[in-house]
Each structure stands twice: as structure tokens, then as C-alpha cells.
Design a protein around this motif. Structure first.
Motif, PDB file in Angstrom:
ATOM      1  N   PRO A  50       0.835  -1.554  -0.130  1.00 31.32           N
ATOM      2  CA  PRO A  50      -0.037  -0.216  -0.195  1.00 31.32           C
ATOM      3  C   PRO A  50       0.751   1.275   0.003  1.00 31.32           C
ATOM      4  CG  PRO A  50      -0.809  -1.531   1.623  1.00 31.32           C
ATOM      5  CD  PRO A  50       0.575  -1.952   1.377  1.00 31.32           C
ATOM      6  N   ALA A  51       0.160   2.334  -0.360  1.00 30.70           N
ATOM      7  CA  ALA A  51       1.097   3.618  -0.421  1.00 30.70           C
ATOM      8  C   ALA A  51       1.420   3.808   1.080  1.00 30.70           C
ATOM      9  CB  ALA A  51       0.024   4.707  -0.902  1.00 30.70           C
ATOM     10  N   GLY A  52       2.545   4.727   1.255  1.00 30.87           N
ATOM     11  CA  GLY A  52       3.299   4.835   2.359  1.00 30.87           C
ATOM     12  C   GLY A  52       4.267   3.681   3.009  1.00 30.87           C
ATOM     13  N   GLU A  53       4.132   2.774   2.431  1.00 34.41           N
ATOM     14  CA  GLU A  53       5.024   1.449   2.802  1.00 34.41           C
ATOM     15  C   GLU A  53       6.613   1.920   2.334  1.00 34.41           C
ATOM     16  OE1 GLU A  53       4.516  -1.141   4.682  1.00 34.41           O
ATOM     17  OE2 GLU A  53       2.375  -0.398   4.884  1.00 34.41           O
ATOM     18  N   GLU A  54       7.461   1.087   2.765  1.00 33.63           N
ATOM     19  CA  GLU A  54       8.920   1.439   2.369  1.00 33.63           C
ATOM     20  C   GLU A  54       8.988   1.302   0.794  1.00 33.63           C
ATOM     21  OE1 GLU A  54       8.051  -0.728   4.467  1.00 33.63           O
ATOM     22  OE2 GLU A  54       9.085  -0.482   6.323  1.00 33.63           O
ATOM     23  N   HIS A  55       9.879   2.263   0.626  1.00 34.09           N
ATOM     24  CA  HIS A  55       9.997   2.424  -0.920  1.00 34.09           C
ATOM     25  C   HIS A  55      11.569   2.800  -1.545  1.00 34.09           C
ATOM     26  CE1 HIS A  55      10.504   7.027   0.241  1.00 34.09           C
ATOM     27  NE2 HIS A  55       9.509   6.693   0.727  1.00 34.09           N
ATOM     28  N   ASP A  56      11.836   2.964  -2.697  1.00 30.18           N
ATOM     29  CA  ASP A  56      13.293   2.784  -2.997  1.00 30.18           C
ATOM     30  C   ASP A  56      14.201   3.963  -2.630  1.00 30.18           C
ATOM     31  OD1 ASP A  56      12.700   0.315  -4.468  1.00 30.18           O
ATOM     32  OD2 ASP A  56      12.660   0.938  -6.451  1.00 30.18           O
ATOM     33  N   LEU A  57      13.451   5.060  -2.442  1.00 30.15           N
ATOM     34  CA  LEU A  57      14.097   6.365  -1.970  1.00 30.15           C
ATOM     35  C   LEU A  57      14.259   6.731  -0.563  1.00 30.15           C
ATOM     36  CD1 LEU A  57      12.231   8.558  -4.460  1.00 30.15           C
ATOM     37  CD2 LEU A  57      14.162   7.416  -5.005  1.00 30.15           C
ATOM     38  N   MET A  58      14.122   5.207   0.054  1.00 31.55           N
ATOM     39  CA  MET A  58      14.337   5.579   1.700  1.00 31.55           C
ATOM     40  C   MET A  58      15.850   5.334   2.000  1.00 31.55           C
ATOM     41  SD  MET A  58      13.336   6.194   4.694  1.00 31.55           S
ATOM     42  CE  MET A  58      11.455   5.898   4.869  1.00 31.55           C
ATOM     43  N   PRO A  59      16.601   6.281   2.451  1.00 35.12           N
ATOM     44  CA  PRO A  59      18.211   5.985   2.809  1.00 35.12           C
ATOM     45  C   PRO A  59      17.885   4.860   3.891  1.00 35.12           C
ATOM     46  CG  PRO A  59      17.545   8.316   2.851  1.00 35.12           C
ATOM     47  CD  PRO A  59      16.122   7.585   2.902  1.00 35.12           C
ATOM     48  N   ILE A  60      19.125   4.041   3.776  1.00 33.93           N
ATOM     49  CA  ILE A  60      19.237   2.936   4.606  1.00 33.93           C
ATOM     50  C   ILE A  60      20.646   2.904   5.258  1.00 33.93           C
ATOM     51  CG2 ILE A  60      20.257   1.368   2.737  1.00 33.93           C
ATOM     52  CD1 ILE A  60      18.736  -0.990   4.394  1.00 33.93           C
ATOM     53  N   SER A  61      21.770   3.563   4.417  1.00 28.34           N
ATOM     54  CA  SER A  61      23.092   3.555   5.001  1.00 28.34           C
ATOM     55  C   SER A  61      23.749   4.705   4.225  1.00 28.34           C
ATOM     56  CB  SER A  61      23.659   2.178   4.573  1.00 28.34           C
ATOM     57  OG  SER A  61      24.905   2.416   5.181  1.00 28.34           O
ATOM     58  N   GLY A  62      25.192   5.083   4.573  1.00 28.05           N
ATOM     59  CA  GLY A  62      25.716   6.264   4.137  1.00 28.05           C
ATOM     60  C   GLY A  62      26.728   6.552   4.904  1.00 28.05           C
ATOM     61  N   ASP A  63      27.615   7.600   4.469  1.00 28.18           N
ATOM     62  CA  ASP A  63      28.722   8.049   5.089  1.00 28.18           C
ATOM     63  C   ASP A  63      28.344   8.786   6.308  1.00 28.18           C
ATOM     64  OD1 ASP A  63      30.684   7.215   3.104  1.00 28.18           O
ATOM     65  OD2 ASP A  63      30.307   9.026   2.256  1.00 28.18           O
ATOM     66  N   PHE A  64      29.430   8.987   7.376  1.00 26.57           N
ATOM     67  CA  PHE A  64      28.901   9.780   8.454  1.00 26.57           C
ATOM     68  C   PHE A  64      28.524  11.267   7.659  1.00 26.57           C
ATOM     69  CE2 PHE A  64      32.045   7.045  11.010  1.00 26.57           C
ATOM     70  CZ  PHE A  64      30.989   6.011  11.199  1.00 26.57           C
ATOM     71  N   PRO A  65      27.743  12.084   8.544  1.00 22.25           N
ATOM     72  CA  PRO A  65      27.487  13.455   8.114  1.00 22.25           C
ATOM     73  C   PRO A  65      28.838  14.406   8.172  1.00 22.25           C
ATOM     74  CG  PRO A  65      26.719  13.218  10.497  1.00 22.25           C
ATOM     75  CD  PRO A  65      27.111  11.739  10.020  1.00 22.25           C
ATOM     76  N   THR A  66      28.912  15.248   7.463  1.00 20.26           N
ATOM     77  CA  THR A  66      29.709  16.249   7.314  1.00 20.26           C
ATOM     78  C   THR A  66      29.684  17.066   8.835  1.00 20.26           C
ATOM     79  OG1 THR A  66      28.412  17.887   6.318  1.00 20.26           O
ATOM     80  CG2 THR A  66      29.856  16.413   4.967  1.00 20.26           C
ATOM     81  N   ALA A  67      30.743  17.768   9.043  1.00 23.94           N
ATOM     82  CA  ALA A  67      30.773  18.690  10.117  1.00 23.94           C
ATOM     83  C   ALA A  67      29.807  19.437  10.380  1.00 23.94           C
ATOM     84  CB  ALA A  67      32.174  19.409  10.306  1.00 23.94           C
ATOM     85  N   ASN A  68      29.292  20.227   9.125  1.00 26.63           N
ATOM     86  CA  ASN A  68      28.235  21.083   9.291  1.00 26.63           C
ATOM     87  C   ASN A  68      26.938  20.522   9.245  1.00 26.63           C
ATOM     88  OD1 ASN A  68      29.916  23.454   8.504  1.00 26.63           O
ATOM     89  ND2 ASN A  68      29.922  23.091   6.593  1.00 26.63           N
ATOM     90  N   ALA A  69      26.670  19.277   8.989  1.00 25.75           N
ATOM     91  CA  ALA A  69      25.530  18.428   8.978  1.00 25.75           C
ATOM     92  C   ALA A  69      25.313  17.481  10.260  1.00 25.75           C
ATOM     93  CB  ALA A  69      25.258  17.381   7.676  1.00 25.75           C
ATOM     94  N   ALA A  70      26.310  17.463  10.917  1.00 22.38           N
ATOM     95  CA  ALA A  70      26.636  16.509  12.006  1.00 22.38           C
ATOM     96  C   ALA A  70      25.465  16.922  13.196  1.00 22.38           C
ATOM     97  CB  ALA A  70      27.884  16.268  12.712  1.00 22.38           C
ATOM     98  N   PRO A  71      24.537  16.104  13.803  1.00 22.91           N
ATOM     99  CA  PRO A  71      23.597  16.478  14.634  1.00 22.91           C
ATOM    100  C   PRO A  71      24.300  16.587  16.131  1.00 22.91           C
ATOM    101  CG  PRO A  71      23.414  14.180  14.103  1.00 22.91           C
ATOM    102  CD  PRO A  71      24.413  14.728  13.583  1.00 22.91           C
ATOM    103  N   GLY A  72      25.581  16.334  16.366  1.00 26.62           N
ATOM    104  CA  GLY A  72      26.425  16.401  17.479  1.00 26.62           C
ATOM    105  C   GLY A  72      27.544  15.886  17.385  1.00 26.62           C
ATOM    106  N   ALA A  73      28.508  15.811  18.416  1.00 27.37           N
ATOM    107  CA  ALA A  73      29.798  15.333  18.519  1.00 27.37           C
ATOM    108  C   ALA A  73      29.898  14.005  17.880  1.00 27.37           C
ATOM    109  CB  ALA A  73      30.214  15.389  19.978  1.00 27.37           C
ATOM    110  N   GLY A  74      30.861  13.651  17.365  1.00 24.68           N
ATOM    111  CA  GLY A  74      31.025  12.179  16.696  1.00 24.68           C
ATOM    112  C   GLY A  74      31.931  12.242  15.552  1.00 24.68           C
TER     113      GLY A  74
END
Length: 346
Positions: free
Chosen positions: A263-287
Motif C-alpha cells: 500500500p501507499a506509504g510503505e517502504e520505497h526505493d528512495l528511503m535512505p538505509i546507509s551512508g557516510d557519516f555526516p559532514t561537520a556542518n550536517a552532524a547532529p552532535g559530536a562524533g
């Protein structure tokens, strides 16, 4: 497959398409894999040095341009032609030639008192007289050398900049290929799961985001020796992974394999599942942050890998490192994408 192809594979100089072909051949041909390992052992010292240089590209030292130009100027001053001082005898000869050129004599007296007339038609104009080298030639040489040194330095700077950019792009490609391999493992895991789910974080076996790859390795969904992280980093840097989402009953669920009949609203191909760590500007906190400085590679459920400088690449422009409440936690709903770093929990 030739040894040259395997060596190019070892030194990571193939383009992404050729590298994928070699990797597929290695997975299917044990003898090629054995040859690769023999070559790896043979060139191990060179490979280590090349990897170190590739991951930590040397930057020009501060003040290199000024020191280079100063050294060139010093060399010019020390080696430019000097104006020679004429000897006293040379001065007498120069004086005689000047006088000869201004008023040529009609007679020449020899030491014995004999005189000889100089025929009028035999008189010649003396050549220009100089007391030494042209002082302007050294100055022109010095200016030419300084200009040449400036041009050479400019060319060196352009080449160095191009090399750094090429190395950076090569690192990005290497991590993209690694993420595609990771997607194959995730797809194999989902195919073997009764509900078609990917490894879920928050369980007793895999409590944090950095433990997701253990399930893939234990079940043989990843190639031998595969590292679930950016392979072009000086230090081992793992990938961020989905923290899942909260169901309406507040249960934490992991992502599932996309289903075209869902049904609509279920998982789809455009859902991020993994990736690099965020850049320093995008990071939500220390790490830890992305090894690519200003950009990140993101893997989507459909297998697509995207390089981006912004974290807002989730469904509807969602921040992929925070949930809708701005927290590093499981998504607030099925469409709220959140990727966690090592130690992050749902």
C-alpha cells in the motif's frame, strides 16, 4: 583476467565500471582471487605507501610560494654575468681605438723612425669599442628567469590542485562502490528474512547502529574481508545505518525490502538505509564525520548511491541524521529516515 588488471584493482586506479567487473570476476573465480592475494603479498610495501599517500594527500607547506621565488632570485643574483673591470692596458687600447675611429691617421711611425703613409682608400672605420659586457644583458636575464620561475610555480600550483581533486574524487568513487557491495548484502539478507526486513538495530544482538553488518557477515551476505565502511580512509571509518522507525503502537521496526504491491506509504526505493557519516556542518552532535570533507555518499533502499553536500535528502527533504523532532533516534513514522553513527541507538 591479466595481472595488469589485478594490479590496477589493488591500487584502485580503475574506473567504477571496470572495478565492478573485476570484483564480479573475483567473486566467481577462486583462481583469480588466489592470484590477487599473491600479487597483494608481493606489492604489499608499495601498496601500503600508495594507500597512505592517497588517503592523506600532502598539502603545500605555508609560504612555499614566497620561499620558492626568493630562492630563484638568490640563484639569479649569485650566477648572473658580472661586468668585468678592464685592465689598464685594455684602457689604453680602447682609447687608441676611439681616437683612431674619430680621426684616422695619414701616417704610422714604426719604432725605427720609419714612417709609412696610410692610403686614403685603405682607411677603415674602427669597430664599436666597448669596455666590457653590456650591463643590460644581465638585467634582462634576471627578469626572464624570475618570469619563468613565476610561470613554473603557477603551473605547479594548477597541477597540484588537479591531483588533489582527482584523489578526492577517486576516494568518493571507492566508497560508492563499497556501498553498492553493501546493498547486495542487505538485499540478500532481506530475501532470506521471512518478513523481508533488513537487519534491525535496537535488539539484544545488535543494539547500536555500528553492529548491523555483523548479521550480514554471519550469514555470508558480504564478501570475505569486506569492511562495512569507507575503504579509502586513512583510518577505518564505518558507515551510518538506519535506526528504523516507530510504529503507531510505539514499537520500533526496521526497514523492509520495497514491495511494488505494498500500500501507499510503505517502504520505497528512495528511503535512505546507509551512508557516510555526516559532514561537520550536517552532524547532529559530536562524533565522527564524513571522510570526504564537504560531501557524503548515501545508499538508498533501491540500490542507488547519491553524493550530496546536504543532509536533507530523505523523503520530502527529510534530514537523514535526525528524526522529525530533531533527535538522533528512531524515525517518528515510517517515512522519517534517520541514519545513526557508532553508538547511536533507536
Amino acid at each position: 583476467m591479466s595481472d595488469e588488471d589485478l594490479i590496477d584493482y589493488l591500487f584502485d586506479v580503475l574506473d567504477p565500471a571496470d572495478r565492478s567487473l573485476v570484483a564480479a570476476r573475483l567473486n566467481a573465480d577462486p583462481s583469480a582471487t588466489a592470484r590477487l592475494e599473491r600479487l597483494r603479498a608481493t606489492v604489499a610495501p608499495v601498496l601500503t605507501a600508495a594507500r597512505t599517500e592517497r588517503e592523506d594527500a600532502p598539502e603545500p607547506r605555508p609560504g612555499l610560494a614566497l620561499r620558492t621565488l626568493a630562492r630563484v632570485a638568490q640563484h639569479v643574483v649569485e650566477h648572473e654575468p658580472r661586468k668585468s673591470e678592464p685592465a689598464p692596458s685594455d684602457l689604453a687600447v680602447a682609447t687608441f681605438l676611439r681616437e683612431f675611429a674619430s680621426s684616422p691617421p695619414t701616417e704610422i711611425e714604426f719604432g725605427s723612425g720609419t714612417r709609412a703613409k696610410v692610403p686614403a682608400d685603405r682607411t677603415r672605420t674602427a669597430p664599436p669599442v666597448t669596455d666590457g659586457p653590456d650591463p643590460q644583458s644581465g638585467r634582462r636575464l634576471r627578469i626572464d628567469l624570475i618570469v619563468a620561475a613565476g610561470i613554473a610555480f603557477l603551473g605547479f600550483g594548477l597541477i597540484s590542485s588537479g591531483i588533489v581533486k582527482a584523489r578526492q574524487q577517486q576516494r568518493v568513487y571507492a566508497c560508492q562502490n563499497n556501498l553498492r557491495t553493501l546493498h547486495n548484502g542487505l538485499a540478500g539478507y532481506a530475501d532470506s528474512d521471512p518478513q523481508g526486513r533488513y537487519p534491525q538495530i535496537g535488539t539484544a544482538a545488535h543494539p547500536t547502529a555500528d553492529t548491523f553488518a555483523t548479521s550480514l557477515s554471519d550469514q555470508g551476505h558480504l564478501p570475505a574481508g569486506y569492511r562495512p565502511g569507507c575503504p579509502a580512509s586513512a583510518d577505518y571509518i564505518a558507515y551510518a545505518y538506519t535506526l528504523g522507525f516507530r510504529a503507531p503502537n510505539d514499537e520500533i521496526l526496521g526497514l523492509r525490502r520495497p514491495d511494488a504491491l505494498a500500500p501507499a506509504g510503505e517502504e520505497h526505493d528512495l528511503m535512505p538505509i546507509s551512508g557516510d557519516f555526516p559532514t561537520a556542518n550536517a552532524a547532529p552532535g559530536a562524533g565522527p564525520v564524513s571522510p570526504h570533507a564537504g560531501c557524503m555518499n548515501v545508499l538508498f533502499v533501491g540500490g542507488n548511491v547519491r553524493t550530496t553536500t546536504s543532509p536533507f535528502v530523505g523523503p520530502g527533504g527529510d534530514d537523514i541524521y535526525r528524526n522529525l523532532f530533531g533527535q538522533v533516534s528512531a524515525g517518528a513514522n515510517r517515512s522519517d529516515a534517520v541514519l545513526g553513527r557508532p553508538g547511536d541507538r533507536p
